[in-house]
Design a protein around this motif. Structure first.
Motif, PDB file in Angstrom:
ATOM      1  N   MET A 230       0.835  -1.207   0.000  1.00 50.34           N
ATOM      2  CA  MET A 230       0.000   0.000   0.000  1.00 50.34           C
ATOM      3  C   MET A 230       0.865   1.250   0.000  1.00 50.34           C
ATOM      4  N   LEU A 239       2.917   9.295   2.723  1.00 52.63           N
ATOM      5  CA  LEU A 239       3.284   9.021   4.110  1.00 52.63           C
ATOM      6  C   LEU A 239       4.516   8.133   4.127  1.00 52.63           C
ATOM      7  N   VAL A 240       5.530   8.572   4.822  1.00 51.58           N
ATOM      8  CA  VAL A 240       6.766   7.808   4.927  1.00 51.58           C
ATOM      9  C   VAL A 240       7.141   7.736   6.389  1.00 51.58           C
ATOM     10  N   GLY A 241       7.608   6.591   6.815  1.00 51.57           N
ATOM     11  CA  GLY A 241       7.989   6.432   8.204  1.00 51.57           C
ATOM     12  C   GLY A 241       9.218   7.244   8.538  1.00 51.57           C
ATOM     13  N   ASP A 244      11.666   4.005   8.327  1.00 53.74           N
ATOM     14  CA  ASP A 244      11.542   3.230   7.101  1.00 53.74           C
ATOM     15  C   ASP A 244      10.340   3.726   6.315  1.00 53.74           C
ATOM     16  N   ALA A 246       7.489   2.657   6.032  1.00 54.78           N
ATOM     17  CA  ALA A 246       6.211   2.486   6.709  1.00 54.78           C
ATOM     18  C   ALA A 246       5.164   1.777   5.852  1.00 54.78           C
ATOM     19  N   VAL A 247       3.930   2.094   6.065  1.00 54.79           N
ATOM     20  CA  VAL A 247       2.763   1.553   5.367  1.00 54.79           C
ATOM     21  C   VAL A 247       2.922   0.087   4.954  1.00 54.79           C
ATOM     22  N   GLU A 248       2.814  -0.782   5.933  1.00 57.80           N
ATOM     23  CA  GLU A 248       2.897  -2.212   5.670  1.00 57.80           C
ATOM     24  C   GLU A 248       1.509  -2.825   5.741  1.00 57.80           C
ATOM     25  N   PHE A 249       0.647  -2.337   4.878  1.00 55.04           N
ATOM     26  CA  PHE A 249      -0.736  -2.816   4.874  1.00 55.04           C
ATOM     27  C   PHE A 249      -0.795  -4.338   4.755  1.00 55.04           C
ATOM     28  N   HIS A 251       1.103  -6.504   5.832  1.00 57.44           N
ATOM     29  CA  HIS A 251       1.456  -7.208   7.064  1.00 57.44           C
ATOM     30  C   HIS A 251       0.753  -6.636   8.278  1.00 57.44           C
ATOM     31  N   MET A 252      -0.312  -5.899   8.030  1.00 59.03           N
ATOM     32  CA  MET A 252      -1.187  -5.524   9.130  1.00 59.03           C
ATOM     33  C   MET A 252      -1.973  -6.780   9.508  1.00 59.03           C
ATOM     34  N   ASN A 253      -2.131  -6.998  10.778  1.00 61.10           N
ATOM     35  CA  ASN A 253      -2.845  -8.196  11.205  1.00 61.10           C
ATOM     36  C   ASN A 253      -4.315  -8.129  10.825  1.00 61.10           C
ATOM     37  N   HIS A 254      -4.800  -9.240  10.297  1.00 60.12           N
ATOM     38  CA  HIS A 254      -6.224  -9.329   9.999  1.00 60.12           C
ATOM     39  C   HIS A 254      -6.941 -10.138  11.076  1.00 60.12           C
ATOM     40  N   CYS A 263       5.991 -13.665   6.207  1.00 61.26           N
ATOM     41  CA  CYS A 263       6.857 -12.934   7.142  1.00 61.26           C
ATOM     42  C   CYS A 263       7.089 -13.718   8.425  1.00 61.26           C
ATOM     43  N   LEU A 331      -8.109   0.871   8.389  1.00 60.71           N
ATOM     44  CA  LEU A 331      -7.408   2.080   7.940  1.00 60.71           C
ATOM     45  C   LEU A 331      -8.322   3.298   8.056  1.00 60.71           C
TER      46      LEU A 331
ATOM     47  N   ARG B 218       5.621  12.792  15.447  1.00 61.89           N
ATOM     48  CA  ARG B 218       4.533  11.817  15.358  1.00 61.89           C
ATOM     49  C   ARG B 218       4.354  11.103  16.680  1.00 61.89           C
ATOM     50  N   ARG B 330      -1.482  -2.741  14.469  1.00 64.48           N
ATOM     51  CA  ARG B 330      -2.083  -2.408  13.172  1.00 64.48           C
ATOM     52  C   ARG B 330      -1.820  -0.960  12.816  1.00 64.48           C
ATOM     53  N   ALA B 333       1.659  -0.720  11.678  1.00 66.15           N
ATOM     54  CA  ALA B 333       1.831  -1.296  10.350  1.00 66.15           C
ATOM     55  C   ALA B 333       1.507  -0.250   9.289  1.00 66.15           C
ATOM     56  N   LEU B 334       0.625   0.674   9.625  1.00 70.65           N
ATOM     57  CA  LEU B 334       0.215   1.673   8.641  1.00 70.65           C
ATOM     58  C   LEU B 334       1.074   2.928   8.657  1.00 70.65           C
ATOM     59  N   ILE B 335       1.456   3.393   9.844  1.00 72.28           N
ATOM     60  CA  ILE B 335       2.178   4.670   9.886  1.00 72.28           C
ATOM     61  C   ILE B 335       3.567   4.549  10.500  1.00 72.28           C
ATOM     62  N   GLY B 336       3.981   3.348  10.811  1.00 71.52           N
ATOM     63  CA  GLY B 336       5.264   3.180  11.465  1.00 71.52           C
ATOM     64  C   GLY B 336       5.121   3.377  12.969  1.00 71.52           C
ATOM     65  N   VAL B 366       5.030  -6.362  12.678  1.00 69.30           N
ATOM     66  CA  VAL B 366       5.509  -6.840  11.386  1.00 69.30           C
ATOM     67  C   VAL B 366       6.917  -7.430  11.440  1.00 69.30           C
ATOM     68  N   ARG B 370      11.201  -3.078  13.470  1.00 69.15           N
ATOM     69  CA  ARG B 370      10.307  -1.951  13.695  1.00 69.15           C
ATOM     70  C   ARG B 370      10.465  -1.255  15.042  1.00 69.15           C
TER      71      ARG B 370
END
Lengths: 409, 409
Positions: A230, A239-241, A244, A246-249, A251-254, A263, A331, B218, B330, B333-336, B366, B370
DNA sequence: TTTATTTATTTCACGCTCTGAAAAAAATGT
DNA sequence: ACATTTTTTTCAGAGCGTGAAATAAATAAA
């Protein structure tokens, strides 16, 4: 509102800001007369005149001396100004699995030349990998000859994690090496600024230019395929961490304790929605066992089966959609609803995913207040990534290099 | 990087920027000499002199004529400048369950007076509710008399959802009415700008002033109690939705098809971590049945039971922590990863929550790349909210009103 | 063909900004 | 009382955008 770090302003800042303003207007709106620029930017004719004449002298702009576009109007005809293609050029490099693709784009935004190198990146050492890309850039410049101006910037995209400053590849599933400091190595070799970004972040930069009414302040780009990625555009910037990208959609837990992900953790969105996840689910495999990435043919087979009404295959797509839907709901719970663009090979079966997607989204949605899910599916992700890389590079060139006033002049 | 909307810059912008810069330096660093201001801001002595002398004339600043702080130095002593307390004042209004609390803060940031009104807000009509708050503000101003300057701004916080522009309360669990346009009504009555914000958003503004090294670019503030709320500070400003105040961490889904939430959906974080969720779990009630909000005494009982080793009570806290931990994972995972501050009555049992919290966080995290979960627990949330409201209002007063150059002068 | 009209662009005086250097102010040390 | 030191103010200078006036370059009318 609260704590933007304000910096000292001097008179130069005014000029730089207004130069950038004019460059942006030309980049967005194409060739325009001084009068038109005045209307778009709100600057006085006098200011436009001063700024553009300086930029013409510098070779940044070009004056359309020949014919006037608007013939037979009453008064003095408008003279259109445009970005000078020969002012410079940028090279966009897209690192994919076993293939590195390059495009050279001139300052006016036209794609001049392209090339690619097939490499077994996963088996290469860091040094060899960097040299290979560098050589490819060099060849492309050579090939371009005088069709474009001098190299001004290099922009690289990669699937995986880059650092927050856009200098290094921290980790990528398509590479063996880690912590590859491309920016430093390349900027030393080519003498120009170099940035690295995540491929999904590049896509967001592209969307902004391709469909500005829809993708304006805030939006998301989701890539479904080998993995799930994402890019998130928030308030005018990707958006950047801090450390790093960032934005690891993906690997966001479901689901807590859910399906096994590449992973190593359980229940990631990717463990439901990536190719391998759909494949193993459709095949009735244990979702706690990892499987090798399925080929395009294998995925096509699953798709056929689903279209023929096979329950297990249909369930695989439904559950994949559901994971993405829940992810989007989560999100949106955090940043509010945003328009979404889907790309990647996984979107070939968007129709099969959609039911589960909307279902999952509905279930995780906070309030009916929150508005509908607005999304679209875009085809070729590589084209998007390239567009984003090129426009991002040109935009940075405009604001950081060209708008900036030289100290010595 | 990509698409910030640049606006035309004129010479006035430079002055306004630098005025704001000096005001911020004084607000953050307290009374300072012109020399010190020059070092902090990077502006030349000449510029500092010009700007400050204008502000002294305007009555914004005050010169410490009396003694010099740094005695017996060799040269001409520094003269300290400070914000003039009488330049204006702001009123912070915090709407809580059945009680409205108000504080009046002078321009220098000192709390002058405070008051409160006990009201059955849930049973009040929109008009009556608005009038009640307005009257309370009026009384407070009356009571303050000449101890502070004229009213310059009103800032209101409420638990629930406000609109993105900070003008209306869209919905609140503590109010019956919806869509209350406080900003318009109050600014008409008092003739000053009025903003409304979510209580957790206010907390983030406070954290910034209270512990700037930790809460800088942040971070997140989480309120646990009757419900679960979050304020998110991203890149120098509180994250606010385009249509509403966004950040509904409490109603982000934790488990698909999970426990029943007050909002009517299933599996929200709040349905595990809010008071009522912990209470019903500890009591062994069906988590698909809603329960009335437990009193402080009832919660204390559950706490005692857990501390005495009762398995069911311990599990309730563990699962509550887990829901928050997964939610944070979560979010990250989205914003760091970002530093987190917890407040609210629920943090009295932070020690009981922590195990589950770290557990859930680990499971949803993740990568080991991190970084660790960095959080702290802060006591009195009301104090934080007030601090945030006041500093937010003063900051907006500085940048929007005082730094801005008048058209006629 | 010449002149009037219209529109685009440039030029110029003006007021504003910040900077750097010099001057003035205000203290202490000798 | 004078030298020294440090802070603050003053002033010339260069750069910026604005608004008004001037200039340029076309068409329409005479």
């Amino acid at each position: 509102m609260g704590g933007e770090t304000i910096r000292k302003a001097t008179i130069d800042l005014v000029r730089e800001n207004n130069r950038a303003l004019i460059l942006r207007a030309l980049r967005r709106g194409g060739a325009q007369s001084r009068t038109a620029l005045g209307q778009v930017t709100g600057l006085s004719p006098a200011a436009i005149s001063g700024i553009t004449s300086a930029m013409l002298d510098e070779g940044v702009l070009l004056q359309a001396d020949g014919e006037s576009g608007t013939a037979k109007a009453r008064g003095r005809p408008q003279v259109k100004l445009s970005l000078n293609p020969l002012r410079g050029c940028v090279v966009a490099v897209m690192i994919a699995v076993n293939r590195i693709r390059l495009k050279l784009v001139d300052y006016a935004g036209k794609e001049c030349t392209e090339s690619h190198v097939d490499v077994a990146a996963l088996e290469m050492q860091r040094g060899e990998f960097i040299r290979t890309i560098g050589d490819a850039v060099f060849s492309l410049l050579d090939e371009t000859l005088n069709a474009a101006g001098p190299l001004s910037r290099i922009e690289v995209s990669v699937q995986g994690i880059t650092d927050g400053a856009g200098e290094k590849i921290l980790w990528s599933p398509v590479l063996r090496a880690r912590e590859i400091d491309l920016a430093r190595r390349f900027s030393r070799r080519f003498g120009v600024p170099v940035s690295v970004m995540n491929d999904c972040a590049a896509m967001t930069e592209a969307l902004q230019w391709i469909d500005p009414p829809r993708y304006r302040e805030r939006f998301a780009a989701i890539l479904i395929g080998y993995g799930v990625g994402m890019g998130l555009f928030l308030d005018g910037a990707p958006l950047v961490g801090l450390r790093d990208s960032a934005v690891e959609f993906g690997h966001m837990n479901h689901v807590p304790e859910g399906a096994l992900c590449r992973c190593g953790r359980r229940g990631c969105v990717e463990a439901y929605a990536a190719d391998y996840a759909i494949w193993r689910r459709a095949k009735g495999k244990d979702d706690q066992k990892l499987v090798a990435p399925p080929s395009a043919e294998e995925m096509a087979l699953i798709e056929d089966r689903a279209r023929q009404g096979n329950e297990q295959a249909l369930a695989a797509y439904r559950e994949a959609g559901c994971a993405i839907g829940f992810g989007l709901g989560r999100l949106f719970a955090l940043i509010g609803p945003v328009p979404v663009a889907f790309t990647g090979s996984g979107t070939r079966t968007m129709d099969l995913l959609e039911e589960g997607l909307r279902d999952g989204f509905e279930q995780s949605l906070v309030e009916d207040l929150r508005g509908e899910l607005v999304f679209e599916t875009l085809g070729d992700e590589a084209a998007l990534v390239f567009k984003g890389l090129a426009m991002g590079a040109l935009n940075r060139l405009d604001t950081e290099d060209i708008a900036a006033l030289q100290v010595s002049s």
